[in-house]
Design an enzyme around this catalytic site. Structure first.
Site, PDB file in Angstrom:
ATOM      1  N   GLY A   1      40.186  33.661  42.547  1.00 49.72           N
ATOM      2  CA  GLY A   1      38.752  33.618  42.844  1.00 49.72           C
ATOM      3  C   GLY A   1      37.903  33.588  41.585  1.00 49.72           C
TER       4      GLY A   1
ATOM      5  N   ARG B   1      30.423  37.509  42.950  1.00 51.83           N
ATOM      6  CA  ARG B   1      29.509  38.651  42.892  1.00 51.83           C
ATOM      7  C   ARG B   1      29.282  39.171  41.468  1.00 51.83           C
ATOM      8  NH1 ARG B   1      32.864  41.536  47.664  1.00 51.83           N
ATOM      9  NH2 ARG B   1      34.405  40.054  46.856  1.00 51.83           N
TER      10      ARG B   1
ATOM     11  N   GLY C   1      40.688  32.178  50.825  1.00 48.48           N
ATOM     12  CA  GLY C   1      40.929  33.541  51.290  1.00 48.48           C
ATOM     13  C   GLY C   1      42.219  34.111  50.731  1.00 48.48           C
TER      14      GLY C   1
ATOM     15  N   GLY D   1      37.595  46.570  52.936  1.00 49.55           N
ATOM     16  CA  GLY D   1      38.120  46.516  54.282  1.00 49.55           C
ATOM     17  C   GLY D   1      38.324  47.949  54.780  1.00 49.55           C
TER      18      GLY D   1
ATOM     19  N   ARG E   1      40.631  42.352   7.051  1.00 51.55           N
ATOM     20  CA  ARG E   1      41.020  41.307   8.002  1.00 51.55           C
ATOM     21  C   ARG E   1      42.536  41.295   8.184  1.00 51.55           C
ATOM     22  NH1 ARG E   1      38.368  36.307   5.456  1.00 51.55           N
ATOM     23  NH2 ARG E   1      39.639  35.307   7.057  1.00 51.55           N
TER      24      ARG E   1
ATOM     25  N   ASN F   1      40.669  31.737  -3.547  1.00 51.59           N
ATOM     26  CA  ASN F   1      41.982  31.397  -2.980  1.00 51.59           C
ATOM     27  C   ASN F   1      42.014  30.032  -2.316  1.00 51.59           C
ATOM     28  OD1 ASN F   1      40.207  32.405  -1.004  1.00 51.59           O
ATOM     29  ND2 ASN F   1      41.881  32.949   0.349  1.00 51.59           N
TER      30      ASN F   1
HETATM   31  C1  UD1 Z   1      39.815  42.513  49.510  1.00 52.89           C
HETATM   32  C2  UD1 Z   1      40.341  42.810  50.907  1.00 52.89           C
HETATM   33  C3  UD1 Z   1      39.752  44.126  51.376  1.00 52.89           C
HETATM   34  C4  UD1 Z   1      40.081  45.233  50.394  1.00 52.89           C
HETATM   35  C5  UD1 Z   1      39.650  44.867  48.974  1.00 52.89           C
HETATM   36  C6  UD1 Z   1      40.213  45.863  47.985  1.00 52.89           C
HETATM   37  C7  UD1 Z   1      40.653  40.633  51.964  1.00 52.89           C
HETATM   38  C8  UD1 Z   1      40.118  39.637  52.926  1.00 52.89           C
HETATM   39  N1  UD1 Z   1      39.924  41.749  51.798  1.00 52.89           N
HETATM   40  O1  UD1 Z   1      38.426  42.329  49.614  1.00 52.89           O
HETATM   41  O2  UD1 Z   1      40.284  44.465  52.645  1.00 52.89           O
HETATM   42  O3  UD1 Z   1      39.442  46.427  50.777  1.00 52.89           O
HETATM   43  O4  UD1 Z   1      40.164  43.563  48.629  1.00 52.89           O
HETATM   44  O5  UD1 Z   1      39.707  45.654  46.716  1.00 52.89           O
HETATM   45  O6  UD1 Z   1      41.733  40.435  51.407  1.00 52.89           O
HETATM   46  N2  UD1 Z   1      41.553  35.749  45.775  1.00 52.89           N
HETATM   47  C9  UD1 Z   1      42.299  34.592  45.629  1.00 52.89           C
HETATM   48  N3  UD1 Z   1      42.055  33.546  46.443  1.00 52.89           N
HETATM   49  C10 UD1 Z   1      41.139  33.575  47.418  1.00 52.89           C
HETATM   50  C11 UD1 Z   1      40.373  34.760  47.588  1.00 52.89           C
HETATM   51  C12 UD1 Z   1      40.620  35.831  46.747  1.00 52.89           C
HETATM   52  O7  UD1 Z   1      43.173  34.523  44.767  1.00 52.89           O
HETATM   53  O8  UD1 Z   1      40.987  32.565  48.135  1.00 52.89           O
HETATM   54  C13 UD1 Z   1      41.815  36.882  44.881  1.00 52.89           C
HETATM   55  C14 UD1 Z   1      40.590  37.254  44.082  1.00 52.89           C
HETATM   56  O9  UD1 Z   1      40.560  36.504  42.872  1.00 52.89           O
HETATM   57  C15 UD1 Z   1      40.768  38.746  43.879  1.00 52.89           C
HETATM   58  C16 UD1 Z   1      41.593  39.175  45.069  1.00 52.89           C
HETATM   59  O10 UD1 Z   1      42.141  38.010  45.631  1.00 52.89           O
HETATM   60  O11 UD1 Z   1      41.472  39.044  42.695  1.00 52.89           O
HETATM   61  C17 UD1 Z   1      40.737  39.896  46.105  1.00 52.89           C
HETATM   62  O12 UD1 Z   1      39.684  39.049  46.502  1.00 52.89           O
HETATM   63  P1  UD1 Z   1      38.205  39.596  46.669  1.00 52.89           P
HETATM   64  O13 UD1 Z   1      37.331  38.452  47.012  1.00 52.89           O
HETATM   65  O14 UD1 Z   1      37.836  40.441  45.517  1.00 52.89           O
HETATM   66  O15 UD1 Z   1      38.394  40.492  47.962  1.00 52.89           O
HETATM   67  P2  UD1 Z   1      37.505  41.727  48.439  1.00 52.89           P
HETATM   68  O16 UD1 Z   1      36.273  41.225  49.059  1.00 52.89           O
HETATM   69  O17 UD1 Z   1      37.372  42.703  47.363  1.00 52.89           O
HETATM   70 CA    CA Z   2      37.868  42.692  45.213  1.00 58.10          CA
END
Ligand code: UD1
Ligand code: CA
Length: 464
Positions: free
Chosen positions: A14, A18, A81, A143, A337, A390
């Site tokens: 992702g 945010r 997702g 979640g 350095r 140098n």
């Molecule tokens: C997610 C969980 C939530 C949990 C929280 C904990 C889901 C739907 N929700 O929410 O239940 O409480 O984490 O921190 O899983 N990512 C991908 N590909 C995607 C989407 C996300 O690789 O398509 C990766 C993001 O880069 C991130 C991780 O998955 O590192 C979590 O995604 P994020 O969008 O932060 O999920 P939350 O909304 O925090």
């Molecule tokens: Ca997260």
């Protein structure tokens, strides 16, 4: 622990919308270290068969910044997702069968010990899927864990899909799971994106397990901070300050004096000996070791360096990747350095820059000098304003200064050049040829003196 039937999956595709940033979320740093590297550290003790990192946004940039190379990368082109992210790694996992530990790249505080206990708990419970939960004061964004009236898990509901009652639930999903691989692929096939975000949610596999009579376990941890994720810059700050305070307290407990913990930033791998004093506004990062009874700062930056005992690093000095032996004094205002090696009891003073050079035992470079690509022997004195020239614009060249040499102030040492032992260069000389042992090298034009000049000028002015 050698684990042939464990694979680790880290989700980091992702952008981190945010964060309001062009930098991918997992490359934002805590204590000068990208957060994804903390997640990798936390699994390093497992010695899994495979580590797969799912990347998408800025994948090449992230690959470059990840420590080590013992991992495969799966690319998720579109971030549809967390469930979809796991599916993107299926090819990388090949025929792997066993347990898959899934973590988010944005959850950096998870402790390896916690993961180990979680793993043991999962194994002994014979569950198809287990995940870490915790009770948090402010569950916004996470979640929520939905249970029936007997306390049996029903599923996980995301913030955006939760109703008002569900939003009150304080037990959250950490996003850290251990899943049996066969169950994982089976359950992921059934995911849909029928939710507020139109995403394929990984947590949905919990509901699938419950509905299909697969055993699910939750592992609730007391240290809730470990389960926290970073979605916003405010959370990055919050977790950063939590980690910083914890590290500072550990050093204080082991006998280090930290005058002002609020303005002292020490990264996790740093080691500091007893009775060392760290003054305010100091940054100690990377793989740095500091010995006993040192005096560091105020306002000092040290990264990836080794300092012996009784070293003093004075105000506003900046050190990266260098080796400092016992009893050395540095600064104020010096810049060391990479590959500067300062031997015992040497002194490096103000406005001195040293690069890729060894300074011998007891030698002194007290003021306003540049020493680069040089080997300086023991008990050498380098006068103010000395420069090793140098670089000829194409190549770098070496300067060798042997033991007991005296370099006069403002000497230009045009490299490659060697100054033999016990030799002296006269102040203001530009030295282009080697100087033999014990010689004086002087390179200056003859000084002229015009007597009575000032008096004549004065008269000239008065006559106007
Ligand atoms: C997610 C969980 C939530 C949990 C929280 C904990 C889901 C739907 N929700 O929410 O239940 O409480 O984490 O921190 O899983 N990512 C991908 N590909 C995607 C989407 C996300 O690789 O398509 C990766 C993001 O880069 C991130 C991780 O998955 O590192 C979590 O995604 P994020 O969008 O932060 O999920 P939350 O909304 O925090
Ligand atoms: Ca997260």
């Amino acid at each position: 622990m050698n684990n042939n039937s464990l694979a680790v999956l880290i989700l980091a595709a992702g952008k981190g919308t945010r964060m309001n940033s062009n930098v991918p979320k997992v490359l934002h740093s805590i204590l000068n270290r990208p957060i994804i590297n903390y997640v990798l550290d936390s699994v390093s003790s497992f010695d899994p068969e495979k580590i797969v990192i799912v990347l998408g946004y800025e994948s090449n940039l992230i690959k470059e910044k990840i420590d080590g190379s013992d991992f495969d990368v799966a690319i998720q082109d579109k971030q549809l997702g967390t469930g979809h992210a796991v599916l993107s790694a299926r090819g990388c996992l090949g025929n792997f069968e066993g347990s898959v530990l899934i973590l988010s790249g944005d959850t950096p505080l998870i402790n390896p010990k916690t993961l180990n206990s979680f793993f043991e708990y999962h194994a002994s419970s014979c569950s198809k899927v287990s995940f870490i939960t915790s009770d948090v004061e402010n569950p916004f964004g996470y979640g929520r864990i939905i249970k029936d009236k007997d306390g049996q898990i029903i599923g996980i509901v995301e913030e955006k899909d939760a109703n008002e009652d569900q939003k009150e639930i304080k037990e959250i999903n950490s996003g850290i799971y251990i899943v049996d691989s066969l169950f994982l692929w089976e359950s992921l096939k059934k995911l849909n994106n029928d939710n507020k975000q139109n995403e394929y949610y990984l947590p949905e596999i919990i509901e699938y397990a419950v509905n299909n009579d697969y055993k699910v376990s939750t592992y609730k941890i007391e240290n809730y901070e470990e389960s926290l994720g970073i979605n916003t810059r405010a959370q990055l700050l919050e977790l950063g300050s939590f980690m910083k305070n914890k590290i500072n307290s550990t050093h204080i407990d082991k006998g280090v004096t930290i005058i002002d913990p609020a303005t002292t930033y020490i990264s996790p791998e740093v080691k500091i000996g007893m009775d060392t004093i760290i003054n305010p506004n100091t940054y100690i990062y990377g793989k740095t070791n500091i010995g006993e009874s040192c005096m560091i700062g105020p306002s000092v930056y040290i990264e990836d360096s080794d300092l012996g005992d009784k070293v003093e690093v004075k105000f506003s000095s900046y050190l990266t990747n260098c080796k400092i032996e016992n009893g050395v004094t540095l600064g104020p205002f010096c810049h060391l350095r990479p590959e500067a090696h300062i031997a015992e009891n040497a002194k490096i003073g103000n406005f001195v820059e040293i690069k890729k050079s060894k300074i011998g035992v007891g030698s002194k470079v007290p003021h306003l000098s540049y020493v680069g690509d040089a080997t300086v022997g023991d008990n050498v004195n380098i006068g103010a304003g000395t420069i090793t020239c140098n670089y000829d614009g194409v190549d770098k060249h070496q300067t060798i200064i042997e033991d007991n040499v005296f370099i006069g102030s403002d000497t230009m040492l045009v490299a490659p050049v060697r100054i033999g032992k016990e030799a002296t260069t006269a102040a203001g000389s530009t030295i282009t040829k080697d100087v033999g042992d014990g010689s004086l090298a002087i390179e200056r034009s003859t000084q002229k003196e015009i007597s009575g000049w000032s008096e004549r000028r004065k008269k000239k002015k008065e006559s106007k």
